[in-house]
Design an enzyme around this catalytic site. Structure first.
Site, PDB file in Angstrom:
ATOM      1  N   TRP A 148       3.527  -2.858   6.714  1.00 24.11           N
ATOM      2  CA  TRP A 148       4.597  -2.216   7.499  1.00 24.11           C
ATOM      3  C   TRP A 148       4.150  -2.307   8.951  1.00 24.11           C
ATOM      4  O   TRP A 148       3.040  -1.860   9.274  1.00 24.11           O
ATOM      5  CB  TRP A 148       4.707  -0.741   7.167  1.00 24.11           C
ATOM      6  CG  TRP A 148       5.435  -0.285   5.947  1.00 24.11           C
ATOM      7  CD1 TRP A 148       6.435   0.644   5.927  1.00 24.11           C
ATOM      8  CD2 TRP A 148       5.224  -0.641   4.579  1.00 24.11           C
ATOM      9  NE1 TRP A 148       6.851   0.855   4.633  1.00 24.11           N
ATOM     10  CE2 TRP A 148       6.133   0.085   3.794  1.00 24.11           C
ATOM     11  CE3 TRP A 148       4.364  -1.537   3.932  1.00 24.11           C
ATOM     12  CZ2 TRP A 148       6.202  -0.036   2.408  1.00 24.11           C
ATOM     13  CZ3 TRP A 148       4.434  -1.666   2.551  1.00 24.11           C
ATOM     14  CH2 TRP A 148       5.344  -0.925   1.816  1.00 24.11           C
ATOM     15  N   TYR A 181       5.311  -1.068  12.479  1.00 21.38           N
ATOM     16  CA  TYR A 181       6.257  -0.264  13.249  1.00 21.38           C
ATOM     17  C   TYR A 181       5.631   0.067  14.611  1.00 21.38           C
ATOM     18  O   TYR A 181       4.821   0.992  14.725  1.00 21.38           O
ATOM     19  CB  TYR A 181       6.566   1.041  12.493  1.00 21.38           C
ATOM     20  CG  TYR A 181       7.370   0.870  11.213  1.00 21.38           C
ATOM     21  CD1 TYR A 181       8.029  -0.320  10.913  1.00 21.38           C
ATOM     22  CD2 TYR A 181       7.497   1.915  10.313  1.00 21.38           C
ATOM     23  CE1 TYR A 181       8.769  -0.465   9.753  1.00 21.38           C
ATOM     24  CE2 TYR A 181       8.244   1.787   9.141  1.00 21.38           C
ATOM     25  CZ  TYR A 181       8.881   0.589   8.872  1.00 21.38           C
ATOM     26  OH  TYR A 181       9.626   0.455   7.726  1.00 21.38           O
ATOM     27  N   LYS A 200       6.777  -5.856   6.718  1.00 24.59           N
ATOM     28  CA  LYS A 200       7.985  -5.051   6.601  1.00 24.59           C
ATOM     29  C   LYS A 200       8.276  -4.533   7.998  1.00 24.59           C
ATOM     30  O   LYS A 200       7.469  -3.785   8.573  1.00 24.59           O
ATOM     31  CB  LYS A 200       7.751  -3.909   5.617  1.00 24.59           C
ATOM     32  CG  LYS A 200       8.983  -3.075   5.437  1.00 24.59           C
ATOM     33  CD  LYS A 200       8.795  -1.987   4.423  1.00 24.59           C
ATOM     34  CE  LYS A 200      10.075  -1.184   4.411  1.00 24.59           C
ATOM     35  NZ  LYS A 200       9.946   0.098   3.774  1.00 24.59           N
ATOM     36  N   GLY A 260      15.596  -0.361   5.550  1.00 22.45           N
ATOM     37  CA  GLY A 260      17.015  -0.012   5.617  1.00 22.45           C
ATOM     38  C   GLY A 260      17.352   1.084   6.604  1.00 22.45           C
ATOM     39  O   GLY A 260      18.414   1.068   7.223  1.00 22.45           O
TER      40      GLY A 260
HETATM   41  P1  FBP Z   1      14.025   3.218   4.521  1.00 18.45           P
HETATM   42  O1  FBP Z   1      14.649   1.955   3.958  1.00 18.45           O
HETATM   43  O2  FBP Z   1      14.514   4.450   3.824  1.00 18.45           O
HETATM   44  O3  FBP Z   1      14.185   3.261   6.014  1.00 18.45           O
HETATM   45  O4  FBP Z   1      12.485   3.159   4.187  1.00 18.45           O
HETATM   46  C1  FBP Z   1      11.662   2.236   4.812  1.00 18.45           C
HETATM   47  C2  FBP Z   1      10.395   2.877   5.304  1.00 18.45           C
HETATM   48  O5  FBP Z   1       9.531   1.903   5.817  1.00 18.45           O
HETATM   49  C3  FBP Z   1       9.651   3.716   4.277  1.00 18.45           C
HETATM   50  O6  FBP Z   1       8.791   2.932   3.496  1.00 18.45           O
HETATM   51  C4  FBP Z   1       8.969   4.720   5.153  1.00 18.45           C
HETATM   52  O7  FBP Z   1       8.735   5.927   4.529  1.00 18.45           O
HETATM   53  C5  FBP Z   1       9.943   4.936   6.246  1.00 18.45           C
HETATM   54  O8  FBP Z   1      10.708   3.759   6.373  1.00 18.45           O
HETATM   55  C6  FBP Z   1       9.279   5.281   7.544  1.00 18.45           C
HETATM   56  O9  FBP Z   1      10.265   5.411   8.519  1.00 18.45           O
HETATM   57  P2  FBP Z   1       9.975   5.919   9.957  1.00 18.45           P
HETATM   58  O10 FBP Z   1       8.526   5.730  10.273  1.00 18.45           O
HETATM   59  O11 FBP Z   1      10.886   5.083  10.844  1.00 18.45           O
HETATM   60  O12 FBP Z   1      10.376   7.351   9.967  1.00 18.45           O
END
Ligand code: FBP
Length: 264
Positions: free
Chosen positions: A143, A145, A176, A202
């Site tokens: 992941w 982010y 991801k 998503g």
């Molecule tokens: P969703 O499809 O519900 O957005 O989930 C994806 C995800 O990566 C989850 O695995 C994780 O818990 C969440 O998003 C984290 O989202 P954020 O850090 O943006 O709050």
């Protein structure tokens, strides 16, 4: 552990995974209701909705990915954090590759927040995880982010492409990432990931059409698939939504055609 399924996941041109680690990331009150708070409900959707894997934190995996759910490939998240702490995020490793393998994991996941002042710690943990997971022959999903004080727009094309590239550089089999909402620009993001496969998340469940459009756009741009959570298990029609996404991914359905699954 089924070697066939591992190879299948690595070689698959398309991949639709169900994510449910939000209990840790966001807490039960923000995302869940009386129905989907029960991990059995999530497992049932994953299995009967023909997802290619379910992504769980280790505690839920150990207690719920048992008996009749063993047929759904398990992906264990090896780190996590809560939404209680503010500031530059660090997601600490909470589970080893060994422990994930013991509970039947066929892939492992780890979140890095590039741009966070704790980025270096996450890079170091991730490097060891890639080494161990690849020794076992299982793929690693990262992941990515971008977050923290220095990140002003975490879904700009520049930052999203950088996130994808970090996954390739660090040895992830899949990244991801979030969709930057621009089909043409997302092709650059996919190119930046090279041979690392790209999955998109998503986000909150807003509208069926929005999520199908994201699926269609990212497929056109060359994404491998989605690792998606709330848009499925918050959806009153999770199985119809799964079929609609599968129609786009495997049968090249248009968004309008896919919407028909949700209209009855
Ligand atoms: P969703 O499809 O519900 O957005 O989930 C994806 C995800 O990566 C989850 O695995 C994780 O818990 C969440 O998003 C984290 O989202 P954020 O850090 O943006 O709050």
């Amino acid at each position: 552990m089924s070697r066939v399924k591992i190879e299948h996941l690595l070689k698959s041109k398309k991949c639709l995974l169900l994510a449910c680690d939000q209990g840790l990331e966001h807490g039960p009150s923000k995302d869940f209701n009386e129905k989907n708070i029960d991990p059995n409900y999530i497992m049932h959707i994953a299995l009967e909705g023909h997802f290619q894997g379910v992504i769980l934190q280790p505690g839920v995996a150990e207690k719920y990915h048992v008996e009749h759910y063993k047929d759904i490939p398990l992906i264990v998240k090896l780190n996590g954090k809560t939404s209680l702490l503010k500031g530059d995020p660090y997601s600490a490793q909470t589970c080893s590759v060994d422990r994930a393998i013991k509970m039947g994991a066929e892939a492992v996941g780890y979140t890095i927040y590039p741009g966070s002042k704790h980025e270096a710690k996450m890079f170091a943990e991730f490097g060891k995880i890639v080494e161990q997971a690849h020794d076992y022959g299982i793929p690693v999903i990262c992941w990515l982010y971008p977050r923290g004080e220095v990140i002003h727009d975490e879904v700009s094309t520049e930052i999203t492409a950088y996130a994808a590239r970090i996954g390739l550089e660090l040895g992830a089999d899949f990244v991801k990432i979030k969709y930057n909402k621009d089909l043409d620009a997302f092709k650059w993001v996919i190119n930046s990931a090279g041979r690392t496969k790209v999955l998109v998340s998503g986000g909150d469940y807003t509208s069926d059409r929005d999520i199908l459009q994201e699926c269609w756009d990212t497929q056109q741009a060359g994404a491998t698939g989605m690792a998606i959570g709330r848009a499925i298990w918050q959806n009153p029609k999770p199985f119809s939504m799964a079929k609609a996404l599968q129609a786009i991914m495997w049968k090249k359905a248009s968004v309008d055609e896919a919407m028909k699954f949700l209209e009855d």
